[in-house]
Design a protein around this motif. Structure first.
Motif, PDB file in Angstrom:
ATOM      1  N   ALA A 235     -21.434  90.881 -32.826  1.00  0.00           N
ATOM      2  CA  ALA A 235     -22.926  90.517 -32.484  1.00  0.00           C
ATOM      3  C   ALA A 235     -23.343  91.362 -31.351  1.00  0.00           C
ATOM      4  O   ALA A 235     -22.479  91.347 -30.279  1.00  0.00           O
ATOM      5  CB  ALA A 235     -22.986  88.985 -32.350  1.00  0.00           C
ATOM      6  N   PRO A 236     -24.689  91.549 -31.340  1.00  0.00           N
ATOM      7  CA  PRO A 236     -25.193  92.089 -30.111  1.00  0.00           C
ATOM      8  C   PRO A 236     -25.379  91.344 -28.870  1.00  0.00           C
ATOM      9  O   PRO A 236     -25.786  90.092 -29.380  1.00  0.00           O
ATOM     10  CB  PRO A 236     -26.629  92.856 -30.455  1.00  0.00           C
ATOM     11  CG  PRO A 236     -26.906  91.839 -31.764  1.00  0.00           C
ATOM     12  CD  PRO A 236     -25.471  91.686 -32.447  1.00  0.00           C
ATOM     13  N   LEU A 237     -25.042  91.544 -27.760  1.00  0.00           N
ATOM     14  CA  LEU A 237     -25.182  90.579 -26.844  1.00  0.00           C
ATOM     15  C   LEU A 237     -26.402  90.732 -25.796  1.00  0.00           C
ATOM     16  O   LEU A 237     -26.817  89.730 -25.015  1.00  0.00           O
ATOM     17  CB  LEU A 237     -24.072  90.729 -26.013  1.00  0.00           C
ATOM     18  CG  LEU A 237     -22.637  90.466 -26.542  1.00  0.00           C
ATOM     19  CD1 LEU A 237     -21.501  90.486 -25.785  1.00  0.00           C
ATOM     20  CD2 LEU A 237     -22.583  89.119 -26.997  1.00  0.00           C
ATOM     21  N   PHE A 238     -26.720  92.083 -25.807  1.00  0.00           N
ATOM     22  CA  PHE A 238     -28.269  92.367 -25.179  1.00  0.00           C
ATOM     23  C   PHE A 238     -29.006  93.261 -25.949  1.00  0.00           C
ATOM     24  O   PHE A 238     -28.696  93.992 -26.946  1.00  0.00           O
ATOM     25  CB  PHE A 238     -27.817  93.241 -23.851  1.00  0.00           C
ATOM     26  CG  PHE A 238     -26.878  92.763 -22.984  1.00  0.00           C
ATOM     27  CD1 PHE A 238     -27.335  91.732 -21.823  1.00  0.00           C
ATOM     28  CD2 PHE A 238     -25.222  92.953 -22.983  1.00  0.00           C
ATOM     29  CE1 PHE A 238     -26.250  91.238 -21.063  1.00  0.00           C
ATOM     30  CE2 PHE A 238     -24.461  92.335 -22.021  1.00  0.00           C
ATOM     31  CZ  PHE A 238     -24.878  91.585 -20.981  1.00  0.00           C
ATOM     32  N   VAL A 239     -30.392  93.040 -25.320  1.00  0.00           N
ATOM     33  CA  VAL A 239     -31.610  93.854 -25.845  1.00  0.00           C
ATOM     34  C   VAL A 239     -31.865  94.662 -24.879  1.00  0.00           C
ATOM     35  O   VAL A 239     -32.171  94.507 -23.518  1.00  0.00           O
ATOM     36  CB  VAL A 239     -32.712  92.988 -26.271  1.00  0.00           C
ATOM     37  CG1 VAL A 239     -33.736  93.980 -26.579  1.00  0.00           C
ATOM     38  CG2 VAL A 239     -32.283  91.925 -27.338  1.00  0.00           C
ATOM     39  N   ARG A 240     -31.665  96.341 -25.069  1.00  0.00           N
ATOM     40  CA  ARG A 240     -31.623  97.300 -24.140  1.00  0.00           C
ATOM     41  C   ARG A 240     -33.082  97.922 -24.643  1.00  0.00           C
ATOM     42  O   ARG A 240     -33.248  98.459 -25.668  1.00  0.00           O
ATOM     43  CB  ARG A 240     -30.729  98.151 -23.834  1.00  0.00           C
ATOM     44  CG  ARG A 240     -29.471  97.576 -23.752  1.00  0.00           C
ATOM     45  CD  ARG A 240     -28.252  98.399 -24.048  1.00  0.00           C
ATOM     46  NE  ARG A 240     -26.789  97.786 -23.831  1.00  0.00           N
ATOM     47  CZ  ARG A 240     -26.338  97.141 -24.961  1.00  0.00           C
ATOM     48  NH1 ARG A 240     -26.992  96.787 -26.143  1.00  0.00           N
ATOM     49  NH2 ARG A 240     -25.056  96.571 -24.598  1.00  0.00           N
TER      50      ARG A 240
END
Length: 303
Positions: free
Chosen positions: A47-52
């Motif tokens: 799962a992605p943890l951050f939006v960059r």
């Protein structure tokens, strides 16, 4: 898949700062290495943890959930290290935390009767450190007062006790036999936690001071900066020439509980929990007796 605690610590550093560069500086590692570790963690979890993006770094829903769960996990790991270190020294020890006003002696004596070879330490704790000290192993079991963040903990209700109002000695209600919550409507509140945990909604919500511990509370109240509330038994241990304690029967009672780490498996802790539950009534009576026998004179003096 086993969760890598080092990657988890790296994640928390980024999540708390929402900035990879500052997190890397604080962790004393290169930013590219930190980014690789975070990507590896995202791969491990699927799962992605951050939006960059160009606006910066934000947490995804999965990232927020991991941040919520990470604190108890990392603290529990620290607790394991502490307990292993103690065990390696051949010491059988139990550390019991308690909030001011709670009489731990009845349970300690009952426990020591069954375990005379165990060293029982007692340590006073403040409200803002109850959960943290349990999770990171500084204490093994704690007499706590609600509210407490129960994440990672098992919380066992023991008894309730009344609260008293803490007023400046020159307050117009000081010295009364008792008052009501409505009498304090609009008063600025000196409180030691988030406003949502206040025992009353009557005082002015945008006034007062946030404090840590009873000592700071009494000093602010004595200076006329607001009023506060304490568990009745806590007032036995604190007197102040410029503060008055007044019973307030219609205020919600304070709940005293026992708390232990939920994941902790220990026969010693289980036996202390049993002793605490068996002596809960005695513990509550100790507080009541001390308040009226010892605290009565202090309250009268303060009033």
């Amino acid at each position: 898949m086993d969760l890598d605690l080092r990657k988890l610590r790296y994640f928390v550093a980024v999540a708390e700062r929402l900035h990879f560069g500052r997190a890397a500086d604080d962790l004393h590692i290169a930013q590219p290495a930190l980014s690789r570790q975070i990507r590896a963690l995202e791969h491990d979890l699927g799962a992605p943890l951050f939006v960059r993006d160009s606006h910066g770094v934000t947490l995804t829903d999965a990232g927020q959930q991991l941040l919520d769960d990470a604190g108890p996990l990392l603290a529990a790991a620290q607790g394991v290290r502490r307990r292993v270190s103690v065990a390696a020294r051949g010491i059988r020890r139990l550390t019991v935390g308690f909030r001011v006003g709670v009489a731990v002696t009845p349970a300690v004596r009952a426990f020591e009767t069954r375990h005379p070879d165990v060293i029982v330490d007692v340590q006073r704790i403040e409200g803002d450190e109850q959960a943290a000290m349990l999770l990171d192993g500084r204490i093994d079991v704690g007499y706590v007062r609600l509210p407490i963040d129960e994440a990672g903990l098992r919380v066992i209700p023991l008894y309730t006790e009344p609260r008293v109002a803490v007023l400046p000695a020159d307050h117009w209600l000081a010295g009364k036999e008792q008052i009501t919550e409505a009498d304090l409507a609009g008063e600025p509140l000196v409180w030691n936690a988030d406003p949502s945990t206040q025992p009353t909604r009557r005082p002015h919500p945008n006034a007062g001071y946030q404090v840590r511990g009873v000592d700071e509370t009494l000093e602010h109240v004595a200076a006329g900066r607001g009023i506060s509330f304490l568990a009745r038994s806590a007032t036995v241990f604190y007197s102040h020439p410029d503060v008055s304690y007044v019973p307030i029967p219609d205020l919600s009672a304070e709940q005293v509980c026992l708390a232990v780490p939920a994941a902790r498996t220990s026969p010693l802790v289980d036996d202390f929990v049993a002793a605490a539950r068996a002596t809960a009534e005695i513990t509550a009576e100790c507080g009541n007796y001390e308040m009226w026998q010892l605290g009565g004179e202090s309250a009268a003096t303060n009033g």
